[in-house]
Design an enzyme around this catalytic site. Structure first.
Site, short mmCIF file in Angstrom:
data_model
loop_
_atom_site.label_atom_id
_atom_site.label_comp_id
_atom_site.label_asym_id
_atom_site.label_seq_id
_atom_site.Cartn_x
_atom_site.Cartn_y
_atom_site.Cartn_z
CE1 TYR A 59 36.70 44.49 38.96
CE2 TYR A 59 37.05 45.70 36.92
CZ TYR A 59 36.36 45.53 38.11
OH TYR A 59 35.35 46.40 38.46
CD GLU A 60 42.71 38.89 41.67
OE1 GLU A 60 43.61 39.52 42.26
OE2 GLU A 60 42.00 38.05 42.23
CB SER A 61 39.83 38.12 35.63
OG SER A 61 39.28 39.39 35.32
#
Lengths: 259, 285
Positions: A59-61
């Protein structure tokens, strides 16, 4: 796993469930997948609970190898960090991991899509005076550029499937043919679009999306009516294998937070 | 050394009208209490920088604090639109909002350049997108070694960088864990910085994965639940009902203005706002 008793009439997938189940089937075991929030995330987690336990969800987090037990509320839920193999900063996820070419599949949604899989997630209407201001690019332009290939999923209707996107947020197969490669993009671009009506696959030469499969009960006319361009239809359109009881059970359990 | 003070004092000391501010926190540790204090102190003409302007920037924009927004994704995460942001862009309410729009990768690169003391950063990005037509802060640079053309974006160097973290020690060294976003980069790129924390401790928790030394931070202020309605890993969960409730409040100008009045201007600090939220069992009031 124990299988709860589900009455036969409840074993019919809704259109959205079908879309997520078909999308999940596209992910092979062991794939490294950069996942957008919402339906792509749910589909990827369904795959992980079915045939692809070794899929690596990123995930881009900054969570790498996240294994959430329920669909995350946002791209940066605490559970993603708690279950991840590694948690890195946002600059690192986009550089060492995405830009360096470590992602096999970028799994994205879109507000608008054209026949070459170019994506708009920025505005409907004119940029300076938009009819609808959408959230914007987020991670999508570079995911679309650098992931090995792109899977797209969105509901099919002629507001979303348009002849020309109002704003080109993320490049798909560009203007078709080898135009994408000539731009110097590393990844090969979108290869499949999964919708609530069927599956579209990119023609390997022209890059145009062609309807190759219809979900049970859906028709070519329906698909054409829901598409804002003159949709090409494969010579032999398949019927998508129906959702199995197991797929539905796991998907519903995932959504209920108990998978 | 960071000055350990109150949030009200930290904002009064460092934040001026017309400045460029970056409030960061990627879905986690969003410095909402600090945003409230900026609104409470009626700062205006701000340029607001943030990768993911969400509810916190919806409030700042709707309250009229911002002239310009530099961002890459503006939505109510997991819920939908950001109505105050949309009203500003689509209908110039409460006034015109200039936007400078990037991708996440571009924004992250800009923060890293700022934190690194470089004039610009580079990435493989933006190729073929319409962002090139509308965002003047995207250019190209040619690699002197390979000849490859890359995107170039200018460094972000905000006047004040503001983040929330779990802890600081008594010297003002800050520690955080969980999803770390671009918090460290935002602090290091900014000329001054404010960190709100859940608590001050004798020794930082062993779970801390990012430590920011006191001497690169201007002010530290203790604000328990200062990231609400987002979450602080190890302290409290995301208040999802608030995000859902925000959708209806922010949809309506009058409801929004009444909410800002009641929850910010008529409260003395974030704790008082949180007491209202708790008493009302959510955002709706």
């Amino acid at each position: 796993m124990t299988t709860p008793v589900i009455a036969d009439e409840e074993l019919v997938a809704t259109d959205d469930e079908m879309m997520m189940i078909v999308a999940a089937r596209e992910l092979r075991n062991g794939v490294v997948c950069f996942v957008g929030i919402g339906m792509p995330s749910t589909a990827a987690n369904l795959a992980r609970h079915m045939h692809a336990p070794d899929a690596v969800l990123i995930y881009e987090s900054g969570t790498i190898g996240a294994k959430p037990t329920k669909p995350p509320l946002s791209i940066g839920d605490g559970e993603l960090a708690d279950t991840a193999d590694a948690v890195v900063s946002v600059p690192e996820i986009f550089t060492y991991w995405l830009q360096a070419g470590r992602i096999d599949v970028g799994f994205l949604g879109a507000a608008q899509l054209d026949k070459y899989g170019n994506i708009n997630s920025t505005v409907v209407g004119d940029y300076d005076h938009p009819k609808v201001r959408l959230p914007g690019a987020g991670g999508a332009p570079e995911i679309a550029g650098s992931a090995g290939e792109i899977f797209l999923m969105l509901r099919q209707n002629n507001r979303a499937f348009v002849e020309k996107v109002d704003f080109l947020t993320s490049v798909g197969n560009a203007e078709g043919g080898d135009s994408r490669q000539r731009m110097g993009m590393r990844g090969k671009g979108p290869s499949v679009v999964i919708t609530d009506i069927g599956v579209l696959r990119a023609d390997p030469v022209s890059g145009e999306f062609v309807l190759t499969s219809l979900h049970e009960g859906k028709t070519v006319d329906e698909a054409k009516a829901a598409t804002g361009w003159d949709l090409r239809i494969a010579e032999n359109v398949e019927t998508t294998a129906p959702a199995t009881a197991e797929e539905l059970r796991v998907l519903r359990a995932l959504k209920a937070g108990s998978a | 050394m960071a000055n350990i003070t109150t949030l009200s004092d930290a904002i009064a000391t460092h934040v001026r009208d017309g400045q460029t501010l970056a409030l960061e926190g990627f879905t986690h540790l969003i410095p909402n209490a600090a945003a409230h204090e900026i609104i409470r102190q009626r700062r205006k003409n701000l340029t607001l920088v943030r990768m993911t302007p969400d509810v916190t920037y919806d409030q700042l924009i709707g309250a009229g604090c911002a002239d310009k927004l530099i961002f890459s994704w503006g939505g109510n995460p997991g819920v939908g639109s950001l109505h105050r942001f949309r009203d500003a862009v689509e209908r110039e309410y409460p006034h015109q909002l200039e936007i400078e729009e990037h991708s996440h990768a571009g924004m992250a690169t800009r923060y890293v350049a700022g934190a690194s003391g470089l004039p610009f950063g580079m990435l493989r990005g933006y190729v073929g997108t319409d962002l090139l037509k509308y965002t003047s802060t995207i250019s190209t640079v040619t690699c002197p070694f390979t000849g490859e053309e890359l995107a170039a974006v200018p460094a972000l160097t905000p006047d004040v960088g503001i983040i929330h973290a779990q802890q600081a020690d008594r010297h003002g060294n800050v520690g955080l864990w969980g999803i770390q976003g671009v918090q460290k980069e935002a602090v290091m790129a900014s000329k001054a910085s404010i960190v709100t924390v859940e608590e001050i401790v004798d020794e930082l928790d062993p779970r801390v994965t990012v430590t920011i030394p006191s001497w690169v931070i201007s002010s530290v202020a203790v604000v328990p639940r200062g990231a609400h309605p987002s979450y602080a890993h190890g302290y409290y969960e995301r208040d999802n009902d608030f995000y859902i409730g925000w959708d209806s409040i922010s949809k309506d100008r009058d409801a929004f203005n009444a909410w800002i009045e009641r929850h910010i201007h008529q409260t003395s600090d974030y704790a008082e706002h949180l007491r209202l939220v708790d008493a009302e069992e959510g955002v709706l009031a």
